[in-house]
Write a protein that holds these residues in place. Structure first.
Motif, short mmCIF file in Angstrom:
data_model
loop_
_atom_site.label_atom_id
_atom_site.label_comp_id
_atom_site.label_asym_id
_atom_site.label_seq_id
_atom_site.Cartn_x
_atom_site.Cartn_y
_atom_site.Cartn_z
N LEU A 1 0.79 -1.14 -0.03
CA LEU A 1 -0.01 0.04 0.02
C LEU A 1 1.00 1.32 -0.08
O LEU A 1 2.19 1.27 0.70
N ASP A 2 0.49 2.35 -0.78
CA ASP A 2 1.13 3.37 -0.67
C ASP A 2 0.62 4.39 0.57
O ASP A 2 -0.17 3.95 1.19
N ASP A 3 1.52 5.58 0.74
CA ASP A 3 1.10 6.34 1.96
C ASP A 3 -0.26 6.75 1.96
O ASP A 3 -0.84 6.79 3.03
N GLN A 4 -0.89 7.28 0.83
CA GLN A 4 -2.27 7.66 0.88
C GLN A 4 -2.94 6.48 1.43
O GLN A 4 -4.28 6.70 1.91
N GLN A 5 -2.96 5.41 0.78
CA GLN A 5 -3.77 4.39 1.02
C GLN A 5 -3.67 3.73 2.57
O GLN A 5 -4.71 3.44 3.11
N ILE A 6 -2.45 4.02 3.02
CA ILE A 6 -2.17 3.44 4.52
C ILE A 6 -2.58 4.48 5.47
O ILE A 6 -3.56 4.23 6.22
N ALA A 7 -2.71 6.01 5.06
CA ALA A 7 -3.36 6.97 5.70
C ALA A 7 -4.91 6.63 5.97
O ALA A 7 -5.33 7.06 6.77
N GLU A 8 -5.28 6.27 4.70
CA GLU A 8 -6.83 6.16 4.66
C GLU A 8 -7.23 4.96 5.60
O GLU A 8 -8.43 5.19 6.15
N ARG A 9 -6.53 4.07 5.39
CA ARG A 9 -7.09 2.87 6.29
C ARG A 9 -6.98 3.20 7.82
O ARG A 9 -7.95 2.84 8.43
N ILE A 10 -5.86 3.99 8.18
CA ILE A 10 -5.82 4.31 9.53
C ILE A 10 -7.11 5.29 10.06
O ILE A 10 -7.54 5.16 11.09
N ALA A 11 -7.21 6.20 9.08
CA ALA A 11 -8.39 7.18 9.33
C ALA A 11 -9.66 6.35 9.49
O ALA A 11 -10.57 6.66 10.32
N GLN A 12 -9.79 5.46 8.75
CA GLN A 12 -11.26 4.74 8.49
C GLN A 12 -11.23 3.84 9.91
O GLN A 12 -12.54 3.63 10.36
N ASP A 13 -10.13 3.21 10.44
CA ASP A 13 -10.30 2.55 11.67
C ASP A 13 -10.48 3.42 12.89
O ASP A 13 -10.83 3.04 13.96
N GLY A 14 -10.37 4.83 12.45
CA GLY A 14 -10.84 5.80 13.71
C GLY A 14 -9.67 5.85 14.89
O GLY A 14 -10.06 5.99 16.03
N VAL A 15 -8.59 5.67 14.80
CA VAL A 15 -7.35 5.71 15.48
C VAL A 15 -7.52 7.06 16.27
O VAL A 15 -7.41 8.06 15.65
N ASP A 16 -7.38 7.12 17.58
CA ASP A 16 -7.32 8.23 18.37
C ASP A 16 -6.08 8.73 18.54
O ASP A 16 -5.83 10.00 18.41
N ILE A 17 -5.03 7.96 18.73
CA ILE A 17 -3.39 8.29 19.04
C ILE A 17 -2.69 7.39 18.09
O ILE A 17 -2.72 6.11 18.15
N LEU A 18 -1.92 8.06 17.24
CA LEU A 18 -1.28 7.46 16.28
C LEU A 18 0.37 7.41 16.74
O LEU A 18 1.00 8.66 16.55
N ILE A 19 1.27 6.42 16.74
CA ILE A 19 2.66 6.43 17.35
C ILE A 19 3.55 5.88 16.27
O ILE A 19 3.58 4.82 15.71
N ASP A 20 4.42 6.95 15.84
CA ASP A 20 5.44 6.57 14.84
C ASP A 20 6.46 5.76 15.74
O ASP A 20 7.38 6.56 16.47
N LEU A 21 6.92 4.79 15.23
CA LEU A 21 8.11 4.00 16.01
C LEU A 21 9.52 4.15 15.13
O LEU A 21 10.23 3.22 15.38
N LYS A 22 9.35 4.76 13.88
CA LYS A 22 10.58 4.93 13.18
C LYS A 22 11.47 6.28 13.07
O LYS A 22 12.51 6.26 13.14
N GLY A 23 10.59 7.49 13.30
CA GLY A 23 11.39 8.57 12.86
C GLY A 23 12.05 8.64 11.64
O GLY A 23 11.72 8.16 10.64
#
Length: 646
Positions: A339-361
């Motif tokens: 999945l590309d960045d747009q598709q991943i972002a849409e999936r996360i948004a659809q899941d209704g995530v309240d707090i998203l944590i980046d483990l990569k930086g």
């Protein structure tokens, strides 16, 4: 649209289709790619075999982020004309952007022979092989591209990345140097960072110092609000100047400032919460990697009555036991490969995530393009990168009173949230040190073993000089180093000889699996840390193994981690403030066996009693931070620093 596209124009199109095509061209010139794509696709509906309409639709869809549509339009052109070079280029560009590299290789293999003699073909083949983990094949492709155009700076740069993947740091450095000499334009800062990092990994210090001077010159000439690619990780671990790091991280973060946000589902809106908090973790390292070695047990201890845990994985499955463990550590393990960045972002948004944590930086294979699209109302940087991201779309960075004191907040774009003891989670299920003799690893039984198991890039000329002075002051001591990769060892040995060290006092340890590593490091008498980048996971491994560790604290996140870990096991007396203090602390431990044994016993006890290794406590404290962030947001307040609740 490219002029070559217009030359393909067929005669005799319907007037309506032609009018739509003209409309699409005007919209494209204005940069309105989504509207242009609609216009071109309407033209295609009226004349589905017109190559120009299809090519224009493929190009517009690509620029609008509609990658699957771009692929389909390009494929239809190829069905009509198997010799369409433009169609293959668009197809491979879109598939590459979606990380569908196996398909890229398949399509490139099916291209007619007459299309396989261009720089574009060989570069595309190189990129696909490189992304597929085949660096040798990538280098062959890039060499073929250079046979056609020897002065292509970008090809030299990409070939350097492939040499780097093969751990051939010196060859990579020469490729980066050639690319810079040919001129990389806006990518100069990025290539310089990679060059210095590669040289430091090989311990070629003199040339690294000269090139770092070029970095300082380039950085000073760039405005703070500019957008420029940069190898931010190299800066984070090679400098102790927090202002320098803030600027370079900001330049990189600005690359995503024009990315539009995705639409989001309604989030939790009150402190009373009618449902559990949805927390998402994003990483490519959900396998046998330091990130999981540290945080696996923390994930397992999440309070499922309060939190619904999503693990978004965009990395490969290594089929390890750690991967299997992580897959069941959260309620939702979501594989995002392909999945590309747009598709991943849409999936996360659809899941209704309240707090998203980046483990990569700013580490390899990060997903800043996802976070820039704001799929969650609160976005947090945690664990993977030791410093500021410089990004306005990251609200908070998780630290602690040692690594991120609030008086350092001016050097962070994010708001600092402090864990009460230490920001680093640990896993009590990690292997315990097992009985092992020094002879098994080639060490002398009667020597004082000074262990410096950090990666080679962390060893600076100043650090090595201090270590050599310790060997002089401690005649019965030996230096035990990690042979991380073969090219660093001969250069380090030359530096040691130049400083008067007999190489019979230097021993090398190969890379081994975690269980063996912990057992063997326990054989050391003292772990001697590096600066300005400390030991991080390596430090907690040493402390877990019961080895006294001496560190020198600095001014950046990366230079304060070991100090935080020592504080969390009740051994803050081993934190040095300067080089003189560092030497004094090592000498005291080295010459006082009773003291050394007392520290070792304290560390053994710490495995069961110290906050550093209490995963259950860490998870509870971490959840408390998440709830504090969420409550502030739910009450309509902007993110702000949150000091530790002791």
């Amino acid at each position: 649209m490219p002029a070559s596209v217009n030359r393909l124009r067929r005669s005799g199109p319907s007037s309506k289709a032609h009018a739509l095509w003209e409309k699409g061209r005007l919209l494209a010139k204005e940069g309105q790619w989504s509207l242009a794509a609609k216009a071109f696709e309407c033209a295609v509906e009226l004349d589905p075999k017109d190559e120009v309409y299809l090519l224009n639709a493929a190009q517009a869809c690509f620029n609008a982020g509609q990658l699957e549509a771009s692929v389909q339009h390009a494929k239809r052109v190829i069905e009509i004309d198997n010799a369409s070079e433009l169609a293959y280029q668009m197809l491979t560009r879109a598939l590459t952007r979606m990380h569908r590299h196996a398909e890229v290789l398949a399509f490139m293999g099916s291209m007619p022979g007459e299309l396989r003699h261009t720089v574009e073909y060989w570069v595309g083949l190189g990129l696909a092989n490189q992304a597929s983990g085949r660096p040798n094949e990538a280098i062959k492709a890039y060499m073929s591209a250079l046979e056609i155009k020897l002065d292509d700076a970008t090809v030299h740069y990409r070939m350097g990345l492939s040499f780097y993947d093969l751990k051939l740091k010196e060859e990579a450095a020469e490729c980066f140097r050639t690319a810079l000499a040919l001129g990389l334009g806006p990518y100069t800062l990025h290539a310089l960072g990679l060059l210095v990092y590669a040289e430091r990994e090989s311990c070629r210090w003199a040339v690294a110092a000269d090139d770092w001077g070029q970095i300082e010159q380039v950085l000073s000439s760039v405005a703070d609000d500019a957008a420029a690619p940069a190898a931010v990780f190299a800066h984070a671990v090679l400098t102790d100047d927090p202002a320098h790091l803030l600027k370079v991280a900001g330049l990189m973060a600005n690359m995503w400032r024009e990315v539009p946000a995705v639409a989001r589902e309604a989030q939790v809106s009150s402190a009373s919460r009618e449902r559990r908090v949805k927390v998402g973790y994003v990483s490519s390292d959900f396998h046998d990697h330091a990130t999981c070695v540290l945080m696996a047990e923390m994930l397992e201890h999440h309070d499922r009555s309060l939190f619904e845990v999503y693990l978004y994985s965009h990395g490969e499955d290594d089929h390890s036991s750690m991967r299997r463990r992580i897959e069941v550590a959260g309620e939702h393990f979501v594989d995002l490969i392909g999945l590309d960045d747009q598709q991943i972002a849409e999936r996360i948004a659809q899941d209704g995530v309240d707090i998203l944590i980046d483990l990569k930086g700013y580490t390899a294979n990060n997903k800043f393009g996802v976070f820039a699209r704001r799929p969650a109302p609160l976005q947090v940087s945690f664990l993977g990168f030791p410093g500021t991201t410089g990004a306005s779309f990251i609200d908070y960075i998780v630290g602690d009173p040692v690594v991120t004191p609030l008086n350092h907040s001016c050097y962070y774009k994010e708001k600092i949230v402090q864990m009460p003891v230490c920001y680093q989670p640990n896993d009590r299920q990690r292997p315990l040190p097992q009985a092992m003799s020094r002879s098994q690893v080639g060490l002398p039984d009667d020597a004082l073993v000074l262990c410096g198991f950090n990666q080679a890039y962390k060893v600076s000329p100043d650090v090595l000089s201090v270590w050599c002075s310790l060997l002089t002051k401690l005649p019965g001591s030996v230096l035990w180093l990690l042979d991380w990769h073969g090219q660093a060892k001969p250069n380090l040995e030359k530096e040691l000889v130049d400083r008067g060290v007999d190489l019979s006092r230097v021993f090398w340890a190969p890379r081994v699996a975690l269980a063996e590593h912990i057992s063997r490091v326990a054989l050391a008498d003292i772990f001697i840390d590096t600066w300005p980048c400390n030991a991080h996971t390596t430090a907690s491994d040493a402390l877990w193994a019961g080895v006294p560790l001496v560190t020198l604290i600095g001014d950046t996140f990366a230079s304060r981690v070991a100090a935080s870990l020592l504080n969390a096991v009740g051994a803050s007396e081993l934190i040095a403030q300067d080089e003189h203090d560092y030497v004094a602390k090592v000498l005291r431990l080295a010459t006082d066996l009773t003291l050394r044994n007392e520290v070792r016993q304290k560390l053994v006890t710490a495995r069961e009693q110290a906050p550093l290794f209490d995963s259950k406590r860490f998870a509870k404290d971490f959840e408390g931070l998440l709830l504090r962030m969420l409550d502030k947001h739910a009450n309509g307040l902007m993110p702000d620093h949150l000091s530790a609740l002791l």
